[in-house]
Scaffold this motif. Structure first.
Motif, PDB file in Angstrom:
ATOM      1  N   HIS A  83       0.814  -1.217   0.000  1.00 43.98           N
ATOM      2  CA  HIS A  83       0.000   0.000   0.000  1.00 43.98           C
ATOM      3  C   HIS A  83       0.849   1.270   0.000  1.00 43.98           C
ATOM      4  O   HIS A  83       0.338   2.361   0.241  1.00 43.98           O
ATOM      5  CB  HIS A  83      -0.951  -0.008   1.203  1.00 43.98           C
ATOM      6  CG  HIS A  83      -1.904  -1.149   1.142  1.00 43.98           C
ATOM      7  ND1 HIS A  83      -3.123  -1.055   0.525  1.00 43.98           N
ATOM      8  CD2 HIS A  83      -1.793  -2.431   1.574  1.00 43.98           C
ATOM      9  CE1 HIS A  83      -3.734  -2.228   0.587  1.00 43.98           C
ATOM     10  NE2 HIS A  83      -2.948  -3.076   1.225  1.00 43.98           N
ATOM     11  N   GLY A  84       2.132   1.116  -0.258  1.00 44.29           N
ATOM     12  CA  GLY A  84       3.034   2.262  -0.254  1.00 44.29           C
ATOM     13  C   GLY A  84       3.890   2.318  -1.499  1.00 44.29           C
ATOM     14  O   GLY A  84       3.624   1.616  -2.480  1.00 44.29           O
ATOM     15  N   PRO A  85       4.929   3.124  -1.476  1.00 42.94           N
ATOM     16  CA  PRO A  85       5.779   3.322  -2.645  1.00 42.94           C
ATOM     17  C   PRO A  85       6.262   1.997  -3.248  1.00 42.94           C
ATOM     18  O   PRO A  85       6.796   1.143  -2.545  1.00 42.94           O
ATOM     19  CB  PRO A  85       6.966   4.124  -2.089  1.00 42.94           C
ATOM     20  CG  PRO A  85       6.413   4.812  -0.885  1.00 42.94           C
ATOM     21  CD  PRO A  85       5.403   3.870  -0.313  1.00 42.94           C
ATOM     22  N   GLY A  86       5.993   1.824  -4.537  1.00 42.97           N
ATOM     23  CA  GLY A  86       6.409   0.620  -5.249  1.00 42.97           C
ATOM     24  C   GLY A  86       5.457  -0.548  -5.135  1.00 42.97           C
ATOM     25  O   GLY A  86       5.627  -1.561  -5.815  1.00 42.97           O
ATOM     26  N   GLY A  87       4.449  -0.452  -4.284  1.00 46.24           N
ATOM     27  CA  GLY A  87       3.500  -1.543  -4.111  1.00 46.24           C
ATOM     28  C   GLY A  87       2.378  -1.491  -5.129  1.00 46.24           C
ATOM     29  O   GLY A  87       2.150  -0.470  -5.782  1.00 46.24           O
ATOM     30  N   ARG A  88       1.660  -2.593  -5.253  1.00 40.46           N
ATOM     31  CA  ARG A  88       0.547  -2.664  -6.210  1.00 40.46           C
ATOM     32  C   ARG A  88      -0.582  -1.700  -5.862  1.00 40.46           C
ATOM     33  O   ARG A  88      -1.344  -1.316  -6.724  1.00 40.46           O
ATOM     34  CB  ARG A  88      -0.011  -4.084  -6.281  1.00 40.46           C
ATOM     35  CG  ARG A  88       0.914  -5.057  -7.003  1.00 40.46           C
ATOM     36  CD  ARG A  88       0.337  -6.435  -7.026  1.00 40.46           C
ATOM     37  NE  ARG A  88       0.211  -6.853  -5.624  1.00 40.46           N
ATOM     38  CZ  ARG A  88      -0.470  -7.901  -5.219  1.00 40.46           C
ATOM     39  NH1 ARG A  88      -1.114  -8.644  -6.058  1.00 40.46           N
ATOM     40  NH2 ARG A  88      -0.504  -8.221  -3.934  1.00 40.46           N
ATOM     41  N   GLU A  89      -0.682  -1.334  -4.603  1.00 45.76           N
ATOM     42  CA  GLU A  89      -1.731  -0.418  -4.171  1.00 45.76           C
ATOM     43  C   GLU A  89      -1.118   0.876  -3.600  1.00 45.76           C
ATOM     44  O   GLU A  89      -1.600   1.445  -2.633  1.00 45.76           O
ATOM     45  CB  GLU A  89      -2.639  -1.102  -3.149  1.00 45.76           C
ATOM     46  CG  GLU A  89      -3.308  -2.348  -3.755  1.00 45.76           C
ATOM     47  CD  GLU A  89      -4.340  -2.984  -2.868  1.00 45.76           C
ATOM     48  OE1 GLU A  89      -5.227  -2.248  -2.395  1.00 45.76           O
ATOM     49  OE2 GLU A  89      -4.254  -4.197  -2.655  1.00 45.76           O
ATOM     50  N   ALA A  90      -0.066   1.318  -4.259  1.00 42.20           N
ATOM     51  CA  ALA A  90       0.684   2.498  -3.812  1.00 42.20           C
ATOM     52  C   ALA A  90      -0.173   3.746  -3.722  1.00 42.20           C
ATOM     53  O   ALA A  90       0.123   4.662  -2.935  1.00 42.20           O
ATOM     54  CB  ALA A  90       1.870   2.748  -4.742  1.00 42.20           C
ATOM     55  N   ALA A  91      -1.256   3.797  -4.478  1.00 37.27           N
ATOM     56  CA  ALA A  91      -2.141   4.971  -4.449  1.00 37.27           C
ATOM     57  C   ALA A  91      -2.728   5.206  -3.061  1.00 37.27           C
ATOM     58  O   ALA A  91      -3.159   6.316  -2.758  1.00 37.27           O
ATOM     59  CB  ALA A  91      -3.253   4.807  -5.475  1.00 37.27           C
TER      60      ALA A  91
ATOM     61  N   GLY B  32      -1.058   5.346  -0.386  1.00 36.68           N
ATOM     62  CA  GLY B  32      -0.144   6.280   0.265  1.00 36.68           C
ATOM     63  C   GLY B  32       0.279   5.917   1.670  1.00 36.68           C
ATOM     64  O   GLY B  32       0.557   6.793   2.477  1.00 36.68           O
ATOM     65  N   VAL B  33       0.369   4.627   1.971  1.00 37.81           N
ATOM     66  CA  VAL B  33       0.816   4.202   3.308  1.00 37.81           C
ATOM     67  C   VAL B  33       2.331   3.988   3.267  1.00 37.81           C
ATOM     68  O   VAL B  33       2.834   3.180   2.497  1.00 37.81           O
ATOM     69  CB  VAL B  33       0.118   2.901   3.753  1.00 37.81           C
ATOM     70  CG1 VAL B  33       0.604   2.478   5.130  1.00 37.81           C
ATOM     71  CG2 VAL B  33      -1.390   3.071   3.732  1.00 37.81           C
ATOM     72  N   VAL B  34       3.044   4.735   4.088  1.00 30.81           N
ATOM     73  CA  VAL B  34       4.501   4.649   4.144  1.00 30.81           C
ATOM     74  C   VAL B  34       4.869   3.916   5.422  1.00 30.81           C
ATOM     75  O   VAL B  34       4.506   4.347   6.519  1.00 30.81           O
ATOM     76  CB  VAL B  34       5.138   6.055   4.124  1.00 30.81           C
ATOM     77  CG1 VAL B  34       6.648   5.959   4.248  1.00 30.81           C
ATOM     78  CG2 VAL B  34       4.727   6.811   2.875  1.00 30.81           C
ATOM     79  N   LEU B  35       5.576   2.797   5.280  1.00 30.88           N
ATOM     80  CA  LEU B  35       6.011   2.030   6.450  1.00 30.88           C
ATOM     81  C   LEU B  35       7.409   2.465   6.845  1.00 30.88           C
ATOM     82  O   LEU B  35       8.326   2.473   6.025  1.00 30.88           O
ATOM     83  CB  LEU B  35       6.010   0.534   6.135  1.00 30.88           C
ATOM     84  CG  LEU B  35       6.510  -0.386   7.247  1.00 30.88           C
ATOM     85  CD1 LEU B  35       5.606  -0.294   8.487  1.00 30.88           C
ATOM     86  CD2 LEU B  35       6.594  -1.826   6.748  1.00 30.88           C
ATOM     87  N   GLU B  36       7.554   2.814   8.118  1.00 26.87           N
ATOM     88  CA  GLU B  36       8.869   3.125   8.689  1.00 26.87           C
ATOM     89  C   GLU B  36       9.142   2.129   9.812  1.00 26.87           C
ATOM     90  O   GLU B  36       8.397   2.090  10.795  1.00 26.87           O
ATOM     91  CB  GLU B  36       8.900   4.540   9.263  1.00 26.87           C
ATOM     92  CG  GLU B  36       8.804   5.632   8.245  1.00 26.87           C
ATOM     93  CD  GLU B  36       8.852   7.023   8.868  1.00 26.87           C
ATOM     94  OE1 GLU B  36       8.875   7.136  10.121  1.00 26.87           O
ATOM     95  OE2 GLU B  36       8.835   8.000   8.105  1.00 26.87           O
ATOM     96  N   LEU B  37      10.178   1.320   9.638  1.00 31.17           N
ATOM     97  CA  LEU B  37      10.580   0.385  10.689  1.00 31.17           C
ATOM     98  C   LEU B  37      11.664   1.061  11.508  1.00 31.17           C
ATOM     99  O   LEU B  37      12.710   1.437  10.982  1.00 31.17           O
ATOM    100  CB  LEU B  37      11.084  -0.915  10.074  1.00 31.17           C
ATOM    101  CG  LEU B  37      10.075  -1.677   9.221  1.00 31.17           C
ATOM    102  CD1 LEU B  37      10.716  -2.906   8.604  1.00 31.17           C
ATOM    103  CD2 LEU B  37       8.845  -2.061  10.044  1.00 31.17           C
ATOM    104  N   ALA B  38      11.396   1.233  12.783  1.00 33.56           N
ATOM    105  CA  ALA B  38      12.344   1.946  13.648  1.00 33.56           C
ATOM    106  C   ALA B  38      12.747   1.070  14.832  1.00 33.56           C
ATOM    107  O   ALA B  38      12.090   0.114  15.154  1.00 33.56           O
ATOM    108  CB  ALA B  38      11.706   3.238  14.161  1.00 33.56           C
TER     109      ALA B  38
END
Length: 136
Positions: A120-128, A130-136
């Motif tokens: 659901h984020g950049p480069g994904g099939r459902e990128a539209a 706009g979910v950006v995953l940040e692993l911290a």
């Protein structure tokens, strides 16, 4: 830019299993409770289930801890539960995934969750979405 997006934080120190992760995610949602089904997580990430409109950041703090606690054993527990209701046509595939998880092979539960979110984020099939995953 991600700095303009709302940030929802999942804290890996607050859970040790899929049910706890589901409670933690549900805490972030407005008016919806996610119960841990990964197909339903896809729906949540598409929007309309209490997530911000127009994209957002999912910041997963203590993700290394989650990587350990949501490992192969957690994947096996999830697949065992899935076997109770899986359609007969999918049973063999789930059993094969379960056997691999029990051997410590294949994707962990953490890997599966991350893969769902990244779709659901950049480069994904459902990128539209706009979910950006940040692993911290």
């Amino acid at each position: 830019m991600t700095r303009d997006l709302p940030v929802l934080v999942v804290d890996g120190t607050w859970f040790d299993d899929l049910d706890g992760f589901a409670r933690e995610v549900s805490r972030l949602l407005t008016g919806y409770t996610w119960r841990g089904n990964l197909d339903a997580l896809n729906d949540v990430l598409r929007g309309g289930y209490g997530t911000p409109d127009g994209g957002w950041v999912l910041r997963w703090v203590a993700s290394d801890r989650s990587r350990a606690t949501l490992g192969h054993a957690a994947a096996a527990r999830r697949l065992e539960r899935l076997l109770l209701s899986v359609h007969a046509s999918n049973r063999a595939a789930v059993e094969a995934r379960l056997a691999a998880a029990r051997r410590g092979e294949g994707p962990t539960l953490f890997d599966e969750i991350v893969a769902v979110v990244r779709e659901h984020g950049p480069g994904g099939r459902e990128a539209a979405d706009g979910v950006v995953l940040e692993l911290a």
